[in-house]
Design an enzyme around this catalytic site. Structure first.
Site, PDB file in Angstrom:
ATOM      1  N   PHE A 126       0.846  -1.196   0.000  1.00 52.10           N
ATOM      2  CA  PHE A 126       0.000   0.000   0.000  1.00 52.10           C
ATOM      3  C   PHE A 126       0.884   1.250   0.000  1.00 52.10           C
ATOM      4  CE2 PHE A 126      -2.844   3.078   2.019  1.00 52.10           C
ATOM      5  CZ  PHE A 126      -4.031   2.840   1.343  1.00 52.10           C
ATOM      6  N   ASP A 203       1.640  -5.333   8.341  1.00 51.64           N
ATOM      7  CA  ASP A 203       0.480  -4.467   8.213  1.00 51.64           C
ATOM      8  C   ASP A 203      -0.753  -5.368   8.043  1.00 51.64           C
ATOM      9  OD1 ASP A 203      -1.606  -2.907   7.152  1.00 51.64           O
ATOM     10  OD2 ASP A 203      -0.197  -1.448   6.330  1.00 51.64           O
ATOM     11  N   TYR A 228     -11.026   0.903  10.531  1.00 53.81           N
ATOM     12  CA  TYR A 228     -12.229   1.388   9.817  1.00 53.81           C
ATOM     13  C   TYR A 228     -12.606   0.484   8.653  1.00 53.81           C
ATOM     14  CZ  TYR A 228      -8.413   3.599   7.195  1.00 53.81           C
ATOM     15  OH  TYR A 228      -7.243   3.830   6.525  1.00 53.81           O
ATOM     16  N   LYS A 229     -11.812  -0.572   8.405  1.00 54.73           N
ATOM     17  CA  LYS A 229     -12.107  -1.517   7.321  1.00 54.73           C
ATOM     18  C   LYS A 229     -13.009  -2.620   7.888  1.00 54.73           C
ATOM     19  CE  LYS A 229      -8.198   0.133   4.720  1.00 54.73           C
ATOM     20  NZ  LYS A 229      -6.781   0.048   4.373  1.00 54.73           N
ATOM     21  N   ARG A 377     -12.453  -3.969  -7.215  1.00 51.81           N
ATOM     22  CA  ARG A 377     -12.182  -4.763  -6.023  1.00 51.81           C
ATOM     23  C   ARG A 377     -13.492  -4.967  -5.265  1.00 51.81           C
ATOM     24  NH1 ARG A 377      -8.181  -2.454  -1.465  1.00 51.81           N
ATOM     25  NH2 ARG A 377     -10.095  -1.372  -0.932  1.00 51.81           N
TER      26      ARG A 377
HETATM   27  C1  LIG Z   1      -5.959   1.191   4.226  1.00 52.60           C
HETATM   28  C2  LIG Z   1      -4.518   0.911   4.408  1.00 52.60           C
HETATM   29  C3  LIG Z   1      -3.693   1.834   5.064  1.00 52.60           C
HETATM   30  C4  LIG Z   1      -4.237   3.161   5.504  1.00 52.60           C
HETATM   31  O1  LIG Z   1      -3.445   3.854   6.436  1.00 52.60           O
HETATM   32  P1  LIG Z   1      -4.076   5.137   7.149  1.00 52.60           P
HETATM   33  O2  LIG Z   1      -3.000   5.707   7.940  1.00 52.60           O
HETATM   34  O3  LIG Z   1      -5.269   4.671   7.930  1.00 52.60           O
HETATM   35  O4  LIG Z   1      -4.545   6.072   6.069  1.00 52.60           O
HETATM   36  C5  LIG Z   1      -2.372   1.474   5.294  1.00 52.60           C
HETATM   37  N1  LIG Z   1      -1.882   0.276   4.867  1.00 52.60           N
HETATM   38  C6  LIG Z   1      -2.657  -0.618   4.221  1.00 52.60           C
HETATM   39  C7  LIG Z   1      -2.091  -1.935   3.772  1.00 52.60           C
HETATM   40  C8  LIG Z   1      -3.987  -0.320   3.951  1.00 52.60           C
HETATM   41  O5  LIG Z   1      -4.750  -1.189   3.282  1.00 52.60           O
END
Ligand SMILES: *Cc1c(COP(=O)(O)O)cnc(C)c1O
Length: 405
Positions: A126, A203, A228-229, A377
């Protein structure tokens, strides 16, 4: 296969009734397949928020800091650890964004490995993970070793072995790849890293709440992830951070603030880190922003991660069957693993017409995510998504593709 199959799958689903416990699931005009970007709110949340405003905040006011808020990063962390992360208490906090948490954990890992200066990260990770690594490399004069995994899969143990050396301090990887949904071999990769003397930051953004995690049993060093996911914490809800017990004192985190200090209210001249995982807290915790995920945790605990994973696998299997039957004949290509044992809670399908179609779909109330260059997705949040919803959405996508052709 017919829509009847979806009805039969819903009828046989032991978790089907959970769907009614989310806001918005009674809107028949909306097919929501993006619960892995932003989960739906739990239905009893408004009442809980009102109660919090009236009582904990409005009536108890500042006394609530002593009555629970001060410890909430740790107590909620332990709750997630127990039910979602497979971790013993005292190693997990809830607080910063995933981005800030990644920064703190990677810097912490580097500080625990002072003789090594290479950070490993993959180009499929990401963006925020890659950007944080680039920032830290510039700040600390560290080297980056890039991995180039197969985009329709993800990082394998062989990819990692190929770059390991006695200069690698830390490896930054996702458990479930955000595009393909591939599940990395966390225990295998972690063990290979340890053999070479490296630490790993995992992560868990796309696994926590959908795919079972066993941080302690897998020997994980550090982990972080969004809430939040699949944990339905609402936009910008704080992330969790896990640091294995024996690393807490060795890995100095760089954002030393008063809330992670030994005695915050002494307000002394020098920082002294608190004992235990509290030292990973920086400033005042976002207490209010933790409430929605606490409501979701009630549902997660009631359902149990094993049943959630079983439903998740069934939903993605259903989506892949529909893809094969309806989308593949129109030129779509599955960009996620077919083997459920290495597939997380979402499925990505590529088609050159999708960049044009996504706007039409969103306008008509069919809401998957779009991932460049041309992927749709389908995020199938297990407790709030029905088989009928997946079925109807993929049929509509097929109709639009046929029209566009
Ligand atoms: C959604 C996501 C993030 C988001 O990070 P934020 O700091 O909450 O914006 C980070 N890493 C991965 C792999 C994600 O899918």
């Amino acid at each position: 296969m017919t829509a009847m199959d979806a009805a039969a799958l819903d009828a046989a689903d032991p978790l089907a009734s959970f769907r009614d416990r989310f806001v918005g699931t009674d809107d028949a005009g909306l097919l929501y397949l993006d619960g892995n970007s932003l989960g739906r709110p739990v239905r009893d949340l408004p009442g809980r928020l009102a109660e919090f405003v009236e009582h904990e905040w409005g009536e108890r006011l500042i006394r609530s800091w002593d009555e629970g808020w001060f410890d909430q990063p740790l107590t909620l962390g332990d709750r997630l650890a127990r039910h979602v992360l497979g971790a013993a208490p005292g190693q997990t906090i809830v607080g910063d964004s995933t981005t800030v948490s990644l920064y703190k954990l990677i810097r912490g890992a580097l500080s625990a490995q002072p003789d090594r200066r290479t950070i490993v990260v993959d180009r499929g990770n990401f963006p925020t993970d890659r950007y944080v690594v680039q920032g830290i490399a510039a700040e600390r004069g560290a080297e980056i070793a890039w991995l180039d995994p197969d985009p329709a899969a993800g990082v394998t143990i062989d990819d990692v072995r190929a770059v390991l050396s006695d200069d690698v301090a830390v490896i930054v990887l996702s458990h479930v790849a955000y595009r393909s949904g591939y599940i990395a071999d966390v225990p295998g990769i972690t063990a290979a890293a340890h053999e070479a003397g490296a630490l790993v930051v995992w992560d868990l953004c796309h696994s926590a709440g959908a795919v079972p995690v066993e941080l302690d049993a897998w020997g994980v060093d550090f982990a972080t992830g969004c809430t939040y996911k699949y944990l339905n914490g609402g936009p910008g809800s704080p992330a969790f951070s896990y640091v294995r017990a024996d690393l807490i004192e060795r890995a100095a985190q760089p954002i030393q603030g008063w809330m992670g200090a030994r005695d915050p209210f002494v307000m002394g001249p020098e920082y002294a880190a608190a004992d235990g995982i509290r030292r990973f807290v920086s400033g005042t915790p976002p207490v209010f922003a933790m409430l929605p995920m606490m409501a979701m945790m009630d549902l997660v605990e009631e359902a149990g991660m094993d049943r959630i994973r079983a439903k998740s696998v069934a939903l993605t299997e259903h989506a892949i069957r529909l893809h094969d039957e309806l989308l593949a004949p129109l030129g779509a290509v599955l960009a996620s693993p077919r083997d459920a044992s290495v597939r997380g809670g979402h499925v990505t399908v590529d088609h050159p017409a999708f960049p044009e179609l996504i706007g039409v779909l969103w306008r008509d109330g069919i809401v998957p995510d779009f991932r460049r260059p041309d992927g749709i997705r389908l995020g199938l949040s297990p407790l709030s998504t029905s088989f009928a919803e997946v079925d109807a959405a993929i049929r509509r996508i097929a109709d639009e593709l046929a029209r566009a052709a």
